[in-house]
Design an enzyme around this catalytic site. Sequence first.
Site, PDB file in Angstrom:
ATOM      1  N   HIS A 138       0.806  -1.129   0.019  1.00 27.36           N
ATOM      2  CA  HIS A 138       0.032  -0.016  -0.053  1.00 27.36           C
ATOM      3  C   HIS A 138       0.940   1.404   0.021  1.00 27.36           C
ATOM      4  O   HIS A 138       2.061   1.370   0.353  1.00 27.36           O
ATOM      5  CB  HIS A 138      -0.726   0.123   1.162  1.00 27.36           C
ATOM      6  N   LYS A 151      -0.649   5.036   4.313  1.00 26.61           N
ATOM      7  CA  LYS A 151      -1.457   4.113   5.058  1.00 26.61           C
ATOM      8  C   LYS A 151      -1.087   3.910   6.409  1.00 26.61           C
ATOM      9  O   LYS A 151      -0.120   3.776   6.954  1.00 26.61           O
ATOM     10  CB  LYS A 151      -1.595   2.808   4.395  1.00 26.61           C
TER      11      LYS A 151
HETATM   12  P1  NAD Z   1      -7.134   9.726   4.646  1.00 29.24           P
HETATM   13  O1  NAD Z   1      -6.436   9.902   5.816  1.00 29.24           O
HETATM   14  O2  NAD Z   1      -7.010  10.110   3.239  1.00 29.24           O
HETATM   15  O3  NAD Z   1      -8.739  10.174   4.991  1.00 29.24           O
HETATM   16  C1  NAD Z   1      -9.326  10.041   6.295  1.00 29.24           C
HETATM   17  C2  NAD Z   1     -10.221  11.169   6.434  1.00 29.24           C
HETATM   18  O4  NAD Z   1     -11.004  11.222   7.663  1.00 29.24           O
HETATM   19  C3  NAD Z   1      -9.510  12.732   6.471  1.00 29.24           C
HETATM   20  O5  NAD Z   1      -9.858  13.434   5.698  1.00 29.24           O
HETATM   21  C4  NAD Z   1      -9.554  13.201   8.169  1.00 29.24           C
HETATM   22  O6  NAD Z   1      -9.358  14.305   8.373  1.00 29.24           O
HETATM   23  C5  NAD Z   1     -10.932  12.318   8.243  1.00 29.24           C
HETATM   24  N1  NAD Z   1     -11.295  12.387   9.718  1.00 29.24           N
HETATM   25  C6  NAD Z   1     -10.472  12.497  10.916  1.00 29.24           C
HETATM   26  N2  NAD Z   1     -11.233  12.874  12.022  1.00 29.24           N
HETATM   27  C7  NAD Z   1     -12.584  12.859  11.493  1.00 29.24           C
HETATM   28  C8  NAD Z   1     -13.928  12.786  12.178  1.00 29.24           C
HETATM   29  N3  NAD Z   1     -13.862  12.852  13.524  1.00 29.24           N
HETATM   30  N4  NAD Z   1     -15.077  12.910  11.677  1.00 29.24           N
HETATM   31  C9  NAD Z   1     -15.018  12.776  10.278  1.00 29.24           C
HETATM   32  N5  NAD Z   1     -13.929  12.388   9.374  1.00 29.24           N
HETATM   33  C10 NAD Z   1     -12.821  12.560  10.216  1.00 29.24           C
HETATM   34  O7  NAD Z   1      -7.559   7.883   4.631  1.00 29.24           O
HETATM   35  P2  NAD Z   1      -8.062   7.039   3.314  1.00 29.24           P
HETATM   36  O8  NAD Z   1      -6.911   6.563   2.502  1.00 29.24           O
HETATM   37  O9  NAD Z   1      -9.090   7.905   2.441  1.00 29.24           O
HETATM   38  O10 NAD Z   1      -8.476   5.753   3.982  1.00 29.24           O
HETATM   39  C11 NAD Z   1      -9.641   5.944   5.032  1.00 29.24           C
HETATM   40  C12 NAD Z   1      -9.853   4.463   5.558  1.00 29.24           C
HETATM   41  O11 NAD Z   1     -10.551   3.654   4.773  1.00 29.24           O
HETATM   42  C13 NAD Z   1      -8.599   3.828   6.124  1.00 29.24           C
HETATM   43  O12 NAD Z   1      -9.133   3.062   7.328  1.00 29.24           O
HETATM   44  C14 NAD Z   1      -8.539   2.846   5.005  1.00 29.24           C
HETATM   45  O13 NAD Z   1      -7.715   1.643   5.597  1.00 29.24           O
HETATM   46  C15 NAD Z   1      -9.783   2.507   4.500  1.00 29.24           C
HETATM   47  N6  NAD Z   1      -9.767   2.019   3.226  1.00 29.24           N
HETATM   48  C16 NAD Z   1     -10.744   1.007   2.705  1.00 29.24           C
HETATM   49  C17 NAD Z   1     -11.182   0.688   1.733  1.00 29.24           C
HETATM   50  C18 NAD Z   1     -12.225  -0.513   1.329  1.00 29.24           C
HETATM   51  O14 NAD Z   1     -12.405  -0.837   0.121  1.00 29.24           O
HETATM   52  N7  NAD Z   1     -12.872  -0.726   2.608  1.00 29.24           N
HETATM   53  C19 NAD Z   1     -10.555   1.270   0.542  1.00 29.24           C
HETATM   54  C20 NAD Z   1      -9.489   2.218   0.641  1.00 29.24           C
HETATM   55  C21 NAD Z   1      -9.379   2.745   2.117  1.00 29.24           C
END
Ligand code: NAD
Length: 272
Positions: free
Chosen positions: A160, A164
């Site tokens: 990744h 991440k």
């Molecule tokens: P990222 O860090 O780019 O985004 C996370 C967002 O959450 C940020 O904008 C952050 O400011 C926000 N956040 C923080 N505190 C918050 C709150 N209290 N309320 C609302 N929002 C808040 O991360 P990402 O790459 O977008 O990944 C996010 C999650 O999704 C991770 O856990 C990742 O592993 C997961 N993910 C899952 C899949 C899937 O298919 N299930 C795919 C990709 C990523």
Amino acid sequence: MDSGGVTVVGAGGRMGAALVRALGTERVPGLALAGALDGPNCPDLGTDAGALAGVGSLGIPVTADFAEATGPAEVLIDFTLHQVTAALAPKVAEAGKAWVIGTTGLDADETAAVEAAAARVPVVMAPNMSLGINLLFVLLADAARALQDRGYDIEILERHHRKKKDAPSGTALGLGKAVADALEWNLDEVACHGRSGYTTEDRPTREIGFHAIRAGDFAGDHTVLFSTEGESLEFSHRATTRDTFAMGALQAAAWVRHQAPGLYSMRDVLGL
Ligand code: NAD
């Protein structure tokens, strides 16, 4: 088709932007962006979510106000952080919204908070929203059973992007669980996370190895390796864009808003 309003939770993040882009360009008929929630420390509060995601103004600013962001929505799609998802659980249940959770890395207590919410509202939770990975969960169970007790070692490798937060990925753990469940093993007992040092012992047969690479901008690569003396069988999946996960999450949103309260997986959504 009636129109379902979607609030993107974590709208300022990488997955949030992919979701806003997909909603803003109407890639899933019947779903529209209704709100954009992020945390109080998000630098983009007040910015239009569409502009932030690169699809032009959609008239929906990013806000940290839960009621404002979720009021008009039928479904929330949450890709944030494990502790954020757990803290949201009682609020989502109280608000009576359907919930799609892509966030990974939740511990047992945090998962219990989601399960408590799922007693009151319909929830889809999946470590990976892609069709390919969810099909792989099914195929792996067959492969693991066919190769059981035939001298095959099982290792899971994932790659990744450098930002991440959790390791190994939720998907890698999900793949491991699919194998462990098929073999009637307890994943916590057989997981071996990385290896270093020196051992005089052979590799245990009852073990699933996990290896996590963090580098560059990989959207998500996973390989499950079954290997014995003389041959190896590898199942590999490569996500080349986050749009794959966003489209899966939107498919889950379209599905979950018509379900009774409960905790569902992408296998339920996809009918696998
Ligand atoms: P990222 O860090 O780019 O985004 C996370 C967002 O959450 C940020 O904008 C952050 O400011 C926000 N956040 C923080 N505190 C918050 C709150 N209290 N309320 C609302 N929002 C808040 O991360 P990402 O790459 O977008 O990944 C996010 C999650 O999704 C991770 O856990 C990742 O592993 C997961 N993910 C899952 C899949 C899937 O298919 N299930 C795919 C990709 C990523």
